[in-house]
Each structure stands twice: as C-alpha cells, then as structure tokens.
Scaffold this motif. Structure first.
Motif, PDB file in Angstrom:
ATOM      1  N   ASP A   1     114.310  53.580  62.542  1.00  0.00           N
ATOM      2  CA  ASP A   1     114.063  52.404  63.372  1.00  0.00           C
ATOM      3  C   ASP A   1     113.665  51.195  62.528  1.00  0.00           C
ATOM      4  O   ASP A   1     114.138  50.081  62.769  1.00  0.00           O
ATOM      5  N   LEU A   2     112.797  51.429  61.552  1.00  0.00           N
ATOM      6  CA  LEU A   2     112.397  50.332  60.664  1.00  0.00           C
ATOM      7  C   LEU A   2     113.589  49.827  59.864  1.00  0.00           C
ATOM      8  O   LEU A   2     113.757  48.617  59.688  1.00  0.00           O
TER       9      LEU A   2
ATOM     10  N   GLU B   1     116.722  49.865  60.728  1.00  0.00           N
ATOM     11  CA  GLU B   1     117.570  49.071  61.629  1.00  0.00           C
ATOM     12  C   GLU B   1     116.947  47.714  61.925  1.00  0.00           C
ATOM     13  O   GLU B   1     117.645  46.698  61.960  1.00  0.00           O
ATOM     14  N   ALA B   2     115.626  47.678  62.117  1.00  0.00           N
ATOM     15  CA  ALA B   2     114.948  46.415  62.403  1.00  0.00           C
ATOM     16  C   ALA B   2     115.042  45.469  61.211  1.00  0.00           C
ATOM     17  O   ALA B   2     115.313  44.269  61.375  1.00  0.00           O
TER      18      ALA B   2
ATOM     19  N   ALA C   1     118.580  44.121  60.958  1.00  0.00           N
ATOM     20  CA  ALA C   1     118.843  43.124  62.001  1.00  0.00           C
ATOM     21  C   ALA C   1     118.180  41.794  61.657  1.00  0.00           C
ATOM     22  O   ALA C   1     118.800  40.727  61.809  1.00  0.00           O
ATOM     23  N   LEU C   2     116.941  41.839  61.196  1.00  0.00           N
ATOM     24  CA  LEU C   2     116.248  40.598  60.834  1.00  0.00           C
ATOM     25  C   LEU C   2     116.925  39.903  59.666  1.00  0.00           C
ATOM     26  O   LEU C   2     117.049  38.674  59.646  1.00  0.00           O
TER      27      LEU C   2
ATOM     28  N   LEU D   1     107.507  45.195  56.895  1.00  0.00           N
ATOM     29  CA  LEU D   1     108.316  46.289  57.433  1.00  0.00           C
ATOM     30  C   LEU D   1     108.828  47.197  56.321  1.00  0.00           C
ATOM     31  O   LEU D   1     108.830  48.427  56.460  1.00  0.00           O
TER      32      LEU D   1
END
Length: 74
Positions: A28-29, A31-32, A35-36, A50
């Motif tokens: 999840d991290l 992917e985040a 995305a950022l 992150l």
C-alpha cells in the motif's frame, strides 16, 4: 523493546499473520508513493516519510521471515 526481542515473544502463527499484514502495508505504501510521485501532488517531505515507513516495514518483514525460516546447515 527492539524487533528481535519482540519476535521472540510471539508464536509462529502470530508472526505469519503479522507478516501478511506488514506485506500488505508495504504494498500500500509503495502504491501511495508511486501515485504521489506520478501525479506530482505530494510534497517531498511526505514522500520521504512514506519511504521511511516503507523501509521500517521492510526491516520488520525481513526479521519475521528470518525467524520463520529454519536455518539450513550446508
């Protein structure tokens, strides 16, 4: 309490469950962060935080995997 002494107190079953949770959080991290970075909407401080969390999770994952994997004497 450090990671190793924390691991020593837990059963293999608990460690397997935690391992799956940590792997999911790591994904999840990842992917985040992606995305950022792609959108350019995240500030560098947030992205660095992150990434640091992701590295800490990686260390926990490695420690649990080491504990769950039996030593093989070659």
């Amino acid at each position: 309490m450090n990671v190793q002494s924390d691991l020593a107190m837990k059963t293999d079953e608990v460690l397997r469950i935690e391992l799956e949770v940590f792997r999911r959080q790591h994904r999840d991290l990842d992917e985040a962060i992606s995305a950022l970075e792609e959108k350019g909407t995240g500030d560098q401080l947030t992205i660095r935080r992150l990434k640091k969390q992701k590295l800490l999770l990686k260390d926990k994952i490695s420690a649990i995997e080491d504990r769950l994997t039996p030593d093989i004497i070659a």
